[in-house]
Enzyme design. Sequence first.
Site, PDB file in Angstrom:
ATOM      1  N   ASN A 151     -22.728  -8.191  52.523  1.00 56.70           N
ATOM      2  CA  ASN A 151     -23.085  -8.681  50.908  1.00 56.70           C
ATOM      3  C   ASN A 151     -23.832  -9.916  51.179  1.00 56.70           C
ATOM      4  O   ASN A 151     -24.691 -10.332  50.444  1.00 56.70           O
ATOM      5  CB  ASN A 151     -21.997  -8.627  50.266  1.00 56.70           C
ATOM      6  CG  ASN A 151     -20.915  -9.734  50.572  1.00 56.70           C
ATOM      7  OD1 ASN A 151     -20.700  -9.663  51.907  1.00 56.70           O
ATOM      8  ND2 ASN A 151     -20.114 -10.131  49.594  1.00 56.70           N
ATOM      9  N   GLU A 249     -11.284 -13.406  55.852  1.00 61.41           N
ATOM     10  CA  GLU A 249     -11.408 -13.493  54.536  1.00 61.41           C
ATOM     11  C   GLU A 249     -11.686 -11.928  54.079  1.00 61.41           C
ATOM     12  O   GLU A 249     -12.643 -11.348  54.481  1.00 61.41           O
ATOM     13  CB  GLU A 249     -12.881 -14.399  54.158  1.00 61.41           C
ATOM     14  CG  GLU A 249     -12.847 -15.842  54.380  1.00 61.41           C
ATOM     15  CD  GLU A 249     -11.895 -16.431  53.419  1.00 61.41           C
ATOM     16  OE1 GLU A 249     -11.756 -16.089  52.293  1.00 61.41           O
ATOM     17  OE2 GLU A 249     -11.352 -17.645  53.740  1.00 61.41           O
ATOM     18  N   CYS A 283     -17.484 -11.328  46.840  1.00 62.61           N
ATOM     19  CA  CYS A 283     -16.074 -11.443  46.843  1.00 62.61           C
ATOM     20  C   CYS A 283     -15.525 -12.330  45.857  1.00 62.61           C
ATOM     21  O   CYS A 283     -14.344 -12.335  45.445  1.00 62.61           O
ATOM     22  CB  CYS A 283     -15.652 -12.151  48.289  1.00 62.61           C
ATOM     23  SG  CYS A 283     -16.164 -13.602  48.716  1.00 62.61           S
ATOM     24  N   GLU A 461     -12.437 -22.108  55.425  1.00 60.44           N
ATOM     25  CA  GLU A 461     -13.808 -22.004  56.021  1.00 60.44           C
ATOM     26  C   GLU A 461     -14.728 -23.087  55.183  1.00 60.44           C
ATOM     27  O   GLU A 461     -14.245 -23.652  54.141  1.00 60.44           O
ATOM     28  CB  GLU A 461     -14.714 -20.760  55.693  1.00 60.44           C
ATOM     29  CG  GLU A 461     -13.932 -19.641  56.491  1.00 60.44           C
ATOM     30  CD  GLU A 461     -14.858 -18.282  56.442  1.00 60.44           C
ATOM     31  OE1 GLU A 461     -15.687 -18.351  57.713  1.00 60.44           O
ATOM     32  OE2 GLU A 461     -14.865 -17.408  55.744  1.00 60.44           O
TER      33      GLU A 461
END
Length: 480
Positions: A151, A249, A283, A461
Amino acid sequence: MSTDIFRNYINGEWVTGSSSLANISPANVQDVLGHYAQADAGQVEQALAAARAGQAQWQQSGLEQRYQVLMAIGDELIARKAELGEQLAREEGKTLAEGMGEVYRSGQFFHYYAAEVLRQMGETADSVRPGVEIETRREPVGVVAVITPWNFPMATAAWKIAPALAFGNAVVFKPANAVPASAWALTEIIARQGLPVGTFNLVMGSGATVGDALIHSPKIDALSFTGSVETGRKVAAATAVNFVRCQLEMGSKNALIVLDDADLEQAVDCALNGAFFGTGQKCTASSRLIVTAGVHDRFVARLVERMGELKVGYPLREGMQIGAVIDGKQLEQNLRYIEQAKAEGARLACGGERIEEEYEGFYMRPALFVDTRNDMQINRDEVFGPIACVIKVDDYEQALATLNDTDFGLTAGIMTQSLKVASDFKRRAKTGCVMVNLPTAGTDYHVPFGGRKNSSFGPREQGTYAREFYTVVKTTYIRA
């Protein structure tokens, strides 16, 4: 249509694979961006061996050298944002503006971590023992495997690769097979920067072959993965066997709360942006819209009106706001969820149908459901498409309870003019990121990113927090 074969990059050389895969645009299935080499397990082993040798040299490189390498990568990405953004839009299906924005943001990641190279400082302390001094410093973790989703094919890669290189690690990079062009373009830029041979490697291929070889390998020191919860569990289990540090993630089911006192137009803008832009394939997308009773009807009416104005179509066409779904399989899944939601009793207020475009591709009208409950499957699963559900609640407390009633915890948003409520929400929302009067989608590159529950596992992150994953701490005791 391109018939070129784009090769993997292993040990400083461009090499063919055991086969190749056509990269077909979801926005126009007649548009083939090229054929991309598929690595086999043996080539993964070669990449890992090369990375180990290259990392030993890269670790000893001077800070100025690392700084200049990362700056050069960032400079080129930003300079080529129009060219690479168009390629990204063709490959992934997002609009040209979104594609260009993603490439530009990718360059910013490299610039940020170039600066972080020069901010690597240790600490000193006195020992509890007389005459002994202590130093602590951070060193590279070693060989890092990077596995990225489709994505955000360039940005997600950049926010993992940039800190890995900044802190002196070597990288073996496996992109999603649906979007190899962006990964190849990034690799081609990195390959020209004079890194020690083997420091950076690209191994394109399937998860079953390349992905499995990486996650099960004892030859990596760390693995950063972004993808589904199901795959994330497999990654965690496989890396645990070899005591490889792991950063995951994964999924989300983000919610945006709209309270009675919200600015209605602002709330609708945030809902549109968070739920549907990027074709809902984020997300951080707000797929649950939790709205209190006093504003519910006005909010829904205005949102449906605005959705009718959305320009959906070929992503390279000027003025398009929403492009194509990533592929036919994802489109079919989206349409199945729409039918399932209807069967559960949800009412489709707008959209939800497939669109025929000038070019054959995978397009759908963004969908909005009303009269939904939080226990419906459509509100439990991460659909990963342009589908949002309105959940009507009585008040803020019920809205907050509904928001937290999920297996995920990545982002959460609230629309309110009450400072008191906003302050309470910031503390009680069980997510890693909280937005007040902003869309749930949209984060900065210089601060930590990540979630709770099934959304994330391991260190955060981005920002300075990335060093927790990409470095190890060494403590030195010295008697003068």
